[in-house]
Structure formats: structure tokens, C-alpha cells
Scaffold this motif. Structure first.
Motif, short mmCIF file in Angstrom:
data_model
loop_
_atom_site.label_atom_id
_atom_site.label_comp_id
_atom_site.label_asym_id
_atom_site.label_seq_id
_atom_site.Cartn_x
_atom_site.Cartn_y
_atom_site.Cartn_z
N LYS A 230 15.83 60.57 20.51
CA LYS A 230 16.79 59.78 19.73
C LYS A 230 18.03 59.38 20.53
CE LYS A 230 14.73 59.60 15.74
NZ LYS A 230 14.37 58.33 15.12
N TRP B 11 18.46 55.76 20.58
CA TRP B 11 18.55 55.11 19.28
C TRP B 11 19.92 54.46 19.10
CZ3 TRP B 11 21.73 55.36 15.06
CH2 TRP B 11 21.30 54.68 13.91
N ARG B 12 19.91 53.27 18.55
CA ARG B 12 21.16 52.57 18.21
C ARG B 12 20.96 51.91 16.86
NH1 ARG B 12 22.86 50.05 22.73
NH2 ARG B 12 21.27 50.96 24.04
N PRO B 13 22.02 51.81 16.05
CA PRO B 13 21.87 51.24 14.71
C PRO B 13 21.52 49.75 14.71
CG PRO B 13 24.16 51.75 15.14
CD PRO B 13 23.38 52.28 16.30
N SER C 153 24.21 53.36 21.77
CA SER C 153 23.19 54.34 21.41
C SER C 153 23.86 55.71 21.31
CB SER C 153 22.10 54.37 22.48
OG SER C 153 22.61 54.93 23.69
N VAL C 154 23.09 56.68 20.87
CA VAL C 154 23.59 58.06 20.79
C VAL C 154 24.10 58.50 22.16
CG1 VAL C 154 22.93 60.47 20.39
CG2 VAL C 154 22.09 58.68 18.85
N HIS D 177 34.65 59.27 17.28
CA HIS D 177 33.26 59.27 17.71
C HIS D 177 32.47 60.42 17.08
CE1 HIS D 177 33.40 55.66 19.98
NE2 HIS D 177 34.57 56.06 20.49
N GLN E 66 31.28 58.69 14.06
CA GLN E 66 30.19 57.78 14.42
C GLN E 66 28.89 58.56 14.58
OE1 GLN E 66 30.52 56.28 18.42
NE2 GLN E 66 29.04 54.64 18.08
N LEU E 67 28.96 59.68 15.29
CA LEU E 67 27.76 60.46 15.57
C LEU E 67 27.23 61.17 14.31
CD1 LEU E 67 28.89 61.69 19.05
CD2 LEU E 67 26.84 60.31 18.60
N TYR F 78 25.23 58.46 12.73
CA TYR F 78 23.98 58.31 13.50
C TYR F 78 23.02 59.45 13.13
CZ TYR F 78 25.78 54.84 16.92
OH TYR F 78 26.27 53.72 17.56
N THR G 271 21.57 59.14 9.57
CA THR G 271 20.62 58.03 9.54
C THR G 271 19.27 58.44 10.12
OG1 THR G 271 22.42 56.43 9.70
CG2 THR G 271 20.24 55.64 10.30
N ASN G 272 19.30 59.36 11.06
CA ASN G 272 18.07 59.80 11.74
C ASN G 272 17.54 61.13 11.22
OD1 ASN G 272 17.31 57.95 14.13
ND2 ASN G 272 19.55 58.01 14.13
#
Length: 169
Positions: A48, A51-53, A59-60, A150, A153-154, A157, A160-161
Motif C-alpha cells: 500500500k 497507493w494514492r487517493p 502516495s503513502v 500529515h 492525511q495518513l 489514507y 480508506t485502505n
């Protein structure tokens, strides 16, 4: 006379105890933010990290390396030279979960070590950070705020995952 001496002694002790209060308070909050960012980094599976939205959004792995780079950049503007083995311009080239986490942790340690070296009498000195002019206190707060930004943000992320932030289990 004894009361006067006691009062002077007490006042000087209180004054002394206040030295570095701002820096140590910022350091304490930042330590918590950094710990949670590292916990999130560790909770994400390696697959992951890319992965980016959406296209064009970090990305992460890129977000984690951005935090590491900003730690060094902001601290350097406060007068602290990054370690010789760190090339800020090449941080974004680091790949692999273990390497990214190691770079993040190293930048966290660096910034935490140096926060308390900013002397009280210099907190109001102006610094040009490139994207803003502020005093040193503003720079310390920017380091703390940036890590918190951040972290949020994480968290998004992660959720979402299907990754649950470790501290909320």
C-alpha cells in the motif's frame, strides 16, 4: 529579611523552571504526533506504500518521506545542519517500507533533539523559511503543525485502505 530572601529565591527558581518551557512543550506534542505517524507507517502493508487517493496526490510512501524532508528543511532554517549522511534532495528517491520508516524515524530524532537547543532569547528572531517569514517560535510550531497535518492525511489514507490506526483499536 528572611522573607525577602525566600521570595527572591523562589522567584528565581520559578523563572529558571520556565526556561525552555515553550520548546519542551512543543517537543512533547511533536513526540506524540511523530509516534502516531510512525505507528501508521508500520501498520500499512508494504504493497500500500504506492497507493494514492487520486492521480497527482502523494502516495503513502511519498507523504511519509515528505514529512521526513520537511523535518530536516525546517530545522535547517532554524540553524541545525542535517546529518552528513542525509541528502534532503534525495529523500524522495527512497523506496521500500523499511527504508522509508528508517528515514522518517531518523528525521524525527533529529528534529526532536534540536528543538530544545533553540534558546529562549532567540524565539522572536526572524527566519525566512522560503514559503513564509516567521520567527523561530513560528518555525517550531510549523514543525509540530506539519507533522500533525500529515498524521491526519495518513489516518484518512489508512481508513480508506482498511488499516485501523493502532492507537484506536
Amino acid at each position: 529579611m528572611k522573607k525577602l530572601l525566600f521570595t527572591l529565591l523562589l522567584t528565581s527558581c520559578i523563572s529558571f523552571a520556565q526556561d525552555g518551557l515553550t520548546q519542551s512543550s512543543i517537543q512533547a506534542v511533536l513526540t506524540g504526533n511523530q509516534l502516531q505517524v510512525v505507528q501508521l507507517a508500520e501498520a500499512f502493508p508494504e504493497e500500500k506504500y504506492d497507493w494514492r487517493p487520486a492521480e497527482g496526490i502523494s502516495s503513502v510512501g511519498e507523504a511519509l518521506l515528505h514529512v521526513a524532508g520537511a523535518n530536516y528543511f525546517l530545522a535547517s532554517k532554524l540553524g541545525f545542519t542535517p546529518p552528513e549522511d542525509v541528502d534532503i534532495m534525495k529523500l524522495s528517491k527512497i523506496t521500500g517500507k523499511e527504508n522509508i520508516i528508517a528515514a522518517l524515524k531518523k528525521s524525527n530524532e533529529f528534529v526532536l533533539k534540536n528543538i530544545t537547543k533553540v534558546e529562549d532569547g532567540t524565539l522572536d528572531e526572524e527566519v525566512d523559511f522560503g514559503f513564509m517569514k516567521s520567527n523561530k517560535l513560528g518555525g517550531l510550531l510549523a514543525i509540530m503543525e506539519h507533522n500533525g497535518e500529515h498524521k491526519g492525511q495518513l489516518i484518512a489514507y489508512a481508513r480508506t485502505n482498511g488499516v485501523v490506526p493502532p492507537w484506536s483499536k
